[in-house]
Motif scaffolding. Structure first.
Motif, PDB file in Angstrom:
ATOM      1  N   GLN A  15       0.766  -1.152  -0.364  1.00  0.00           N
ATOM      2  CA  GLN A  15      -0.004   0.180   0.341  1.00  0.00           C
ATOM      3  C   GLN A  15       0.617   1.400   0.480  1.00  0.00           C
ATOM      4  O   GLN A  15       0.405   2.179  -0.825  1.00  0.00           O
ATOM      5  CB  GLN A  15      -0.955  -0.080   1.135  1.00  0.00           C
ATOM      6  CG  GLN A  15      -1.877   1.472   1.256  1.00  0.00           C
ATOM      7  CD  GLN A  15      -3.268   1.058   2.059  1.00  0.00           C
ATOM      8  OE1 GLN A  15      -2.247   1.353   3.311  1.00  0.00           O
ATOM      9  NE2 GLN A  15      -4.247   1.254   2.072  1.00  0.00           N
TER      10      GLN A  15
ATOM     11  N   LEU B 107       0.721   4.225  -2.472  1.00  0.00           N
ATOM     12  CA  LEU B 107       0.416   5.309  -2.431  1.00  0.00           C
ATOM     13  C   LEU B 107       0.864   6.372  -2.812  1.00  0.00           C
ATOM     14  O   LEU B 107       0.577   7.158  -3.511  1.00  0.00           O
ATOM     15  CB  LEU B 107       0.258   5.391  -0.886  1.00  0.00           C
ATOM     16  CG  LEU B 107      -1.785   4.619  -0.445  1.00  0.00           C
ATOM     17  CD1 LEU B 107      -1.611   4.923   0.468  1.00  0.00           C
ATOM     18  CD2 LEU B 107      -2.949   5.165  -1.690  1.00  0.00           C
TER      19      LEU B 107
ATOM     20  N   CYS C  48      -5.550   0.225  -5.475  1.00  0.00           N
ATOM     21  CA  CYS C  48      -4.855   1.281  -5.849  1.00  0.00           C
ATOM     22  C   CYS C  48      -4.563   1.106  -7.233  1.00  0.00           C
ATOM     23  O   CYS C  48      -3.344   1.822  -7.459  1.00  0.00           O
ATOM     24  CB  CYS C  48      -3.535   1.367  -4.246  1.00  0.00           C
ATOM     25  SG  CYS C  48      -4.480   1.455  -2.926  1.00  0.00           S
TER      26      CYS C  48
END
Length: 475
Positions: free
Chosen positions: A338, A342, A378
Motif C-alpha cells: 500500500q 500510494l 490502488c
C-alpha cells in the motif's frame, strides 16, 4: 579455546573431559569440522540428535544436548557429552566467546521493523561512509563492507544464526570496520540469535502484518520485536507508529524519536528532504539520520549528505525505456504494498499503474486477501502471479489473494507463471504507464517445491522492455 572455558559458569551436566581444545561450534552437522562442538538441539521441525553420529564422524569432540541422552543410545568413547537447559542460549553464548566477543569492539546498530529494514541499514552505512567511517551491513541482501558486497559462506537469512554471526563480526573487525549495521528480524530476535551480541543502538521502524503464523500469533510477533528494546543500549523509535512507541514503554535508556518530518524534536523543512522517491523513503532516511545524530554527528551536515543516499537493489528500483517505467520492489506485506502504490499514485497523478505480484507459499495466509485488496484498490490493473510458492499449489495461493479483490474483479487477471505475467504487463502497457513488480525485489531465485530456480524480476523486466522497444514478440 578449552572446552572448560566455554562451559565455565554455565549451568550444565558434563560427561567426559572438558580439558580439550575446541575450534568451532555449530548446530548444522554438515558444517562440523575437526575439534568442533555440535549442538544437537531439538527444533520445531527437526531433531539435531538424529545427526549426532554424522557430527562425530566429521570430527566433533563434544555434543551439547538440551535434554537427556535418549534411552538405548550408546555414547561414543572420547566424545564429551554436555547437557544444558537451553541449546539456543548456549550456542549464542559459545559462538560469541569462541570469536573473542567481537561486538564489544564494534559499534553495532540493529534495525527492526516489518518494512524498511534493508533500506534503513544501507542508508545508515552510506551516511557513515560519507562521514568518512568504515561500516559493514548484514541483512537480507547479503554482506557489505564499505558499500561493496562480500561473498562468504553464510545462510541467506535476514538475521544470521549466532554461529555464523560472531565469526562474521570478527571478520568485520579484522577488516577495519568500526560500525556494523544489521537487520534484526522478529524470528532472529525470538530465537536468541542476537542475545550475546552487544548492540549500541536499536532502531524501531514499524509494526505491520508478517510472520504471524510462524510466531503463533500477532502478540508473539510483537513480543519478538520488543526484545530489541532489552538488548540495545540506546533506542530510536518512529513516533508515527504507535505500536513501536508502546514497545519501548517507559524505558530508562537513552531514547530519541523521529517521524516523517521531524528528527530529535526538530522540524525538517522540505528543502532539506532527501532526494528519494516516496514519502516512506523520507521516513527511512530520517531514521538513518537519527542514528547518525545519536552517534554525535551534526544534524544539518548529515541532512545535506542524505541527499546523496541511494536505494539498495530491489527497493523501488526504476527501469525505464522510452516512455514506459517499471519499478521492482520487495514489498511483500499489505502495509508495504500500500505504501509503495500510494507513493506512486501521489508522484504520478493520473498515470495508469499495473501491479504484478503474488504471495509466498508456506507463509502467513491471512495477509494474502489483504494484499489482493490493496493491489486492486490502488492499481489500475492487477496481474496476480506466483511469488515463491514453495510447497503450496500456486493456484491455491492465488485463490487466497482473489478473496480480497471481489469488488474489483474487472481490474484483475491471473497468470501463475511469473515470467509470463511480467511479459504480459509490459507487452500490454501503453505509453506513459507505470508497472510495479512487487514481492521479490533483489531476489535472484524462485523457490518452487524444494528447488531454487534462477529468477530475477529485474532481469526479466529489462529483457521485456528491450523486446517491446525493438518489436520482438515475447512468448
Amino acid at each position: 579455546m578449552l572446552l572448560s572455558e566455554l562451559v565455565k559458569n554455565w549451568p550444565c551436566t558434563v560427561r567426559g573431559s572438558v580439558g580439550i581444545e575446541v575450534e568451532g561450534i555449530t548446530e548444522h552437522s554438515c558444517s562440523v569440522k575437526e575439534n568442533y562442538v555440535f549442538v544437537a538441539r531439538k527444533g520445531a521441525h527437526a531433531d539435531g540428535f538424529l545427526h549426532v553420529d554424522e557430527a562425530i564422524s566429521r570430527g566433533a569432540v563434544a555434543i551439547i544436548l538440551d535434554r537427556n541422552i535418549p534411552a538405548g543410545y550408546v555414547r561414543k568413547k572420547g566424545v564429551t557429552w554436555i547437557t544444558v537447559p537451553d541449546g539456543r542460549q548456549f550456542i549464542s553464548h559459545a559462538s560469541a566467546n569462541l570469536a573473542g566477543n567481537p561486538s564489544d569492539s564494534l559499534t553495532v546498530i540493529a534495525v527492526t521493523g516489518t518494512n524498511g529494514k534493508t533500506t534503513v541499514t544501507h542508508f545508515i552505512a552510506q551516511l557513515l561512509r560519507l562521514h568518512g567511517e568504515k561500516a559493514a551491513v548484514i541483512g537480507t541482501t547479503g554482506i557489505f563492507m564499505n558499500d561493496y558486497k562480500i561473498h562468504c559462506s553464510v545462510p541467506e537469512m535476514t538475521t544470521l544464526p549466532a554461529d555464523y554471526l560472531h565469526p562474521l563480526l570478527k571478520d568485520c573487525l579484522n577488516a577495519g570496520m568500526s560500525y556494523v549495521v544489521m537487520e534484526a528480524s522478529s524470528l532472529g530476535l525470538s530465537s536468541g540469535r542476537l542475545d550475546h551480541c552487544t548492540i549500541d543502538i536499536g532502531v524501531f521502524l514499524n509494526i505491520g502484518i508478517d510472520h504471524y503464523e510462524e510466531h503463533g500469533s500477532k502478540e508473539a510477533y510483537i513480543e519478538a520485536k520488543k526484545k530489541l528494546a532489552t538488548l540495545a543500549n540506546r533506542l530510536i523509535v518512529n513516533a508515527d507508529d504507535l505500536q513501536c512507541v508502546s514497545l519501548v514503554g517507559k524505558t530508562s535508556k537513552q531514547l530519541e524519536f523521529y517521524n516523517m518530518n521531524m528528527i530529535q524534536g526538530k522540524t525538517i523543512l522540505p528543502e532539506n528532504y532527501p532526494n528519494l522517491p516516496g514519502k516512506h523513503n523520507r521516513s527511512n532516511a530520517f531514521a538513518a539520520v537519527s542514528v547518525l545524530t545519536m552517534l554525535g554527528y551534526d544534524l544539518k551536515e548529515t541532512l545535506v549528505l542524505s541527499r546523496q543516499l541511494e536505494l539498495p537493489e530491489g527497493r523501488l528500483q526504476r527501469i525505464s525505456k522510452d516512455d514506459l517505467t517499471v519499478y521492482v520492489d520487495y514489498a511483500h506485506t499489505p502495509d508495504a504494498l500500500q505504501t509503495i502504490l500510494l507513493s506512486l499514485i501521489e508522484e504520478n497523478e493520473g498515470t495508469t499503474i499495473t501491479t504484478v505480484f503474488g504471495c509466498g507459499g508456506n507463509r502467513d495466509r491471512s495477509k494474502r486477501p489483504q494484499m489482493g485488496e490493496v493491489a486492486a484498490t490502488c492499481s489500475s490493473k492487477v496481474i496476480i502471479t506466483s511469488d515463491n510458492p514453495r510447497n503450496e499449489d500456486p493456484l491455491f495461493i492465488i485463490n487466497d489473494i482473489l478473496k480480497g479483490t471481489i469488488f474489483h474483479m474487472e481490474k484483475v487477471s491471473i497468470e501463475p507463471d511469473r515470467k509470463k505475467a511480467i511479459q504480459k504487463a509490459i507487452a500490454e502497457a501503453t505509453e506513459g504507464e507505470i508497472i510495479l513488480i512487487a514481492g521479490k525485489g533483489h531476489e535472484k531465485t524462485q523457490q518452487i517445491g524444494s528447488t531454487q530456480h534462477h529468477f530475477c524480476d529485474i532481469e526479466v523486466a529489462k529483457q521485456c522492455l528491450d523486446d517491446k522497444i525493438f518489436g520482438i514478440r515475447t512468448e
